[in-house]
Design an enzyme around this catalytic site. Sequence first.
Site, short mmCIF file in Angstrom:
data_model
loop_
_atom_site.label_atom_id
_atom_site.label_comp_id
_atom_site.label_asym_id
_atom_site.label_seq_id
_atom_site.Cartn_x
_atom_site.Cartn_y
_atom_site.Cartn_z
N ASP A 151 0.85 -1.20 0.00
CA ASP A 151 0.00 0.00 0.00
C ASP A 151 0.88 1.25 0.00
O ASP A 151 1.99 1.23 0.55
CB ASP A 151 -0.89 0.01 1.25
CG ASP A 151 -2.22 0.70 1.00
OD1 ASP A 151 -3.25 0.00 1.01
OD2 ASP A 151 -2.23 1.93 0.79
N PHE A 153 -2.30 6.07 0.70
CA PHE A 153 -3.01 7.28 0.27
C PHE A 153 -4.36 7.37 1.00
O PHE A 153 -4.66 8.36 1.66
CB PHE A 153 -3.19 7.30 -1.26
CG PHE A 153 -4.05 8.44 -1.74
CD1 PHE A 153 -3.87 9.73 -1.26
CD2 PHE A 153 -5.07 8.22 -2.67
CE1 PHE A 153 -4.68 10.78 -1.68
CE2 PHE A 153 -5.88 9.28 -3.10
CZ PHE A 153 -5.69 10.55 -2.60
N THR A 154 -5.16 6.33 0.89
CA THR A 154 -6.42 6.30 1.65
C THR A 154 -6.43 5.20 2.70
O THR A 154 -7.27 5.21 3.59
CB THR A 154 -7.63 6.09 0.71
OG1 THR A 154 -7.36 4.96 -0.12
CG2 THR A 154 -7.88 7.31 -0.15
N LEU A 175 -6.10 -4.42 -5.73
CA LEU A 175 -7.15 -3.55 -5.19
C LEU A 175 -6.71 -2.10 -5.11
O LEU A 175 -7.51 -1.23 -4.76
CB LEU A 175 -7.55 -4.01 -3.78
CG LEU A 175 -8.64 -5.08 -3.64
CD1 LEU A 175 -8.25 -6.37 -4.34
CD2 LEU A 175 -8.93 -5.36 -2.18
N THR A 204 -2.84 5.14 -11.47
CA THR A 204 -2.91 4.01 -10.53
C THR A 204 -3.65 2.84 -11.17
O THR A 204 -3.20 1.69 -11.10
CB THR A 204 -3.59 4.44 -9.21
OG1 THR A 204 -2.73 5.37 -8.55
CG2 THR A 204 -3.85 3.27 -8.30
N LYS A 249 2.78 -12.20 -15.00
CA LYS A 249 3.30 -12.92 -16.17
C LYS A 249 4.67 -13.52 -15.84
O LYS A 249 4.94 -14.69 -16.13
CB LYS A 249 3.40 -11.94 -17.34
CG LYS A 249 3.89 -12.54 -18.62
CD LYS A 249 3.65 -11.58 -19.78
CE LYS A 249 4.34 -12.08 -21.02
NZ LYS A 249 5.52 -11.28 -21.36
N ALA A 272 -9.83 -5.81 -8.99
CA ALA A 272 -11.00 -5.19 -8.36
C ALA A 272 -11.54 -4.13 -9.30
O ALA A 272 -11.12 -2.98 -9.25
CB ALA A 272 -10.61 -4.58 -7.01
N TYR A 295 -11.65 7.75 -12.83
CA TYR A 295 -11.87 6.46 -12.15
C TYR A 295 -12.52 5.47 -13.11
O TYR A 295 -11.99 4.38 -13.33
CB TYR A 295 -12.76 6.71 -10.94
CG TYR A 295 -13.02 5.48 -10.09
CD1 TYR A 295 -12.02 4.95 -9.27
CD2 TYR A 295 -14.28 4.87 -10.09
CE1 TYR A 295 -12.27 3.84 -8.48
CE2 TYR A 295 -14.52 3.76 -9.29
CZ TYR A 295 -13.52 3.25 -8.49
OH TYR A 295 -13.77 2.15 -7.70
N HIS A 336 -13.53 4.42 5.12
CA HIS A 336 -12.92 5.69 5.49
C HIS A 336 -14.00 6.66 6.00
O HIS A 336 -15.00 6.84 5.32
CB HIS A 336 -12.22 6.27 4.26
CG HIS A 336 -11.19 7.27 4.60
ND1 HIS A 336 -11.54 8.54 5.03
CD2 HIS A 336 -9.85 7.21 4.61
CE1 HIS A 336 -10.42 9.20 5.27
NE2 HIS A 336 -9.38 8.43 5.03
N1 LIG Z 1 -15.79 -0.25 -1.59
C1 LIG Z 1 -16.53 -0.31 -2.67
O1 LIG Z 1 -17.75 -0.16 -2.57
C2 LIG Z 1 -15.93 -0.56 -4.03
C3 LIG Z 1 -16.79 -0.62 -5.13
C4 LIG Z 1 -16.24 -0.85 -6.39
C5 LIG Z 1 -14.89 -1.07 -6.55
N2 LIG Z 1 -14.06 -1.00 -5.46
C6 LIG Z 1 -12.62 -1.20 -5.69
O2 LIG Z 1 -12.05 -2.00 -4.67
C7 LIG Z 1 -10.72 -1.55 -4.39
C8 LIG Z 1 -10.57 -1.25 -2.91
O3 LIG Z 1 -11.50 -0.23 -2.54
P1 LIG Z 1 -11.73 0.23 -1.03
O4 LIG Z 1 -13.17 0.54 -0.90
O5 LIG Z 1 -11.10 -0.74 -0.12
O6 LIG Z 1 -10.97 1.63 -1.04
P2 LIG Z 1 -9.74 2.14 -0.14
O7 LIG Z 1 -9.47 3.53 -0.58
O8 LIG Z 1 -10.02 1.90 1.29
O9 LIG Z 1 -8.59 1.17 -0.59
C9 LIG Z 1 -7.71 1.42 -1.65
C10 LIG Z 1 -6.31 1.21 -1.15
O10 LIG Z 1 -5.39 1.39 -2.23
C11 LIG Z 1 -4.31 2.19 -1.76
N3 LIG Z 1 -3.73 2.87 -2.92
C12 LIG Z 1 -4.27 3.87 -3.66
N4 LIG Z 1 -3.45 4.21 -4.66
C13 LIG Z 1 -2.36 3.39 -4.56
C14 LIG Z 1 -1.16 3.27 -5.30
N5 LIG Z 1 -0.91 4.05 -6.37
N6 LIG Z 1 -0.26 2.34 -4.90
C15 LIG Z 1 -0.50 1.54 -3.83
N7 LIG Z 1 -1.61 1.63 -3.10
C16 LIG Z 1 -2.54 2.55 -3.46
C17 LIG Z 1 -4.92 3.12 -0.74
O11 LIG Z 1 -3.97 3.68 0.15
C18 LIG Z 1 -5.91 2.19 -0.05
O12 LIG Z 1 -5.33 1.50 1.02
C19 LIG Z 1 -10.47 -0.33 -5.28
O13 LIG Z 1 -9.76 -0.74 -6.42
C20 LIG Z 1 -11.87 0.11 -5.67
O14 LIG Z 1 -11.87 0.75 -6.91
C21 LIG Z 1 -14.56 -0.74 -4.20
#
Ligand SMILES: NC(=O)c1ccc[n+]([C@@H]2O[C@H](COP(=O)([O-])OP(=O)(O)OC[C@H]3O[C@@H](n4cnc5c(N)ncnc54)[C@H](O)[C@@H]3O)[C@@H](O)[C@H]2O)c1
Length: 322
Positions: A35, A38-39, A75, A94, A107, A116, A147, A183
């Site tokens: 990770d 960032f979030t 993810l 990203t 690969k 995800a 996005y 969050h």
């Molecule tokens: N929660 C939902 O309802 C939902 C719905 C559709 C898709 N998703 C997808 O699931 C995944 C996880 O979502 P979430 O809800 O846990 O969000 P989240 O923001 O809690 O998790 C995303 C994580 O990715 C990390 N991150 C962001 N950019 C990065 C980078 N460049 N390098 C390394 N780490 C990075 C963040 O720090 C965070 O820990 C995402 O890809 C999101 O698009 C989530």
Amino acid sequence: MMLRKRVLVTGGAGFLGSHLCERLLAQGSDVLCLDNFFTGTKDNVLPLLDNRHFELMRHDVTFPLYVEVDEIYNLACPASPIHYQHDPVQTTKTSVHGAINMLGLAKRVKAKVFQASTSEVYGDPSVHPQTEDYRGNVNPIGPRACYDEGKRCAETLFFDYHRQHKMRIKVARIFNTYGPRMHPNDGRVVSNFIVQALRGKSITIFGDGSQTRSFCYVDDLIEGFLRLMATGDEVTGPVNLGNPGEFTIRQLAELVLSETGSRSKLVFKPLPQDDPLQRQPDITIAKRLLDWQPTVPLKDGIRRTIAYFDELLRRIGDQVTA
Ligand SMILES: NC(=O)c1ccc[n+]([C@@H]2O[C@H](COP(=O)([O-])OP(=O)(O)OC[C@H]3O[C@@H](n4cnc5c(N)ncnc54)[C@H](O)[C@@H]3O)[C@@H](O)[C@H]2O)c1
């Protein structure tokens, strides 16, 4: 000796990622959680740090990575509009560079790789509920495009690597998911309503509250991830994962009010640009291929989520602004 499966989870310190890491450890895997924070936060994986089979690594998926793993769950990506619109160029990077780097890694080490993806690939849908063959209605130049189009391009890359390099891919299209460790400041409807209700502030509804959403509890979703990853190589997805139960935003607000016992008032604000009016997954494919469907009722899930935020707000109260 039984060798443990080595699993990489990118975005592992985020909301969904931290639950996934927990489940993978419980299944007996070795987990490498990556990770850039960032979030995501270390707090989300704090209880896992004592586990010898868990490793936390600070890394940004837009840069290449060389590790030996058997499976990759990709993810990493900010998921809420507030966060992904903060630096839209970085959001697309990203998704796109992250997908290229994780596919390149998979690969090299012949790993199975899970993406995800999101219901946002359907944009503001003209088909309801959404099936996987619906191609979507996305505005490519709007504020959500970084996005939506980033995730669409990531799907393209996954399928091209699959066709061109015979890679084992699993693409999940995730619909609105909620639960502990969301969050608190991300502007998503469930966390917003709960934080506002617990603080006795007005509950903000965008539009008139008649727009519907489906809400999937995190434990149900993670079960779907694991089942999809465990399918045979012929299963690539995309597979919708979400809860088809449909609720209006107003119903959600009222449920949160009654479960928190809050006296907050409802206030109505204009709908943001490109906000979809209706979204609901068709999960026929997930039912058939994965024998999966959500089992946690909204009321139970909301209760567990309220308990989490209640504890969080007592701990860090003033830092949360929702
Ligand atoms: N929660 C939902 O309802 C939902 C719905 C559709 C898709 N998703 C997808 O699931 C995944 C996880 O979502 P979430 O809800 O846990 O969000 P989240 O923001 O809690 O998790 C995303 C994580 O990715 C990390 N991150 C962001 N950019 C990065 C980078 N460049 N390098 C390394 N780490 C990075 C963040 O720090 C965070 O820990 C995402 O890809 C999101 O698009 C989530």
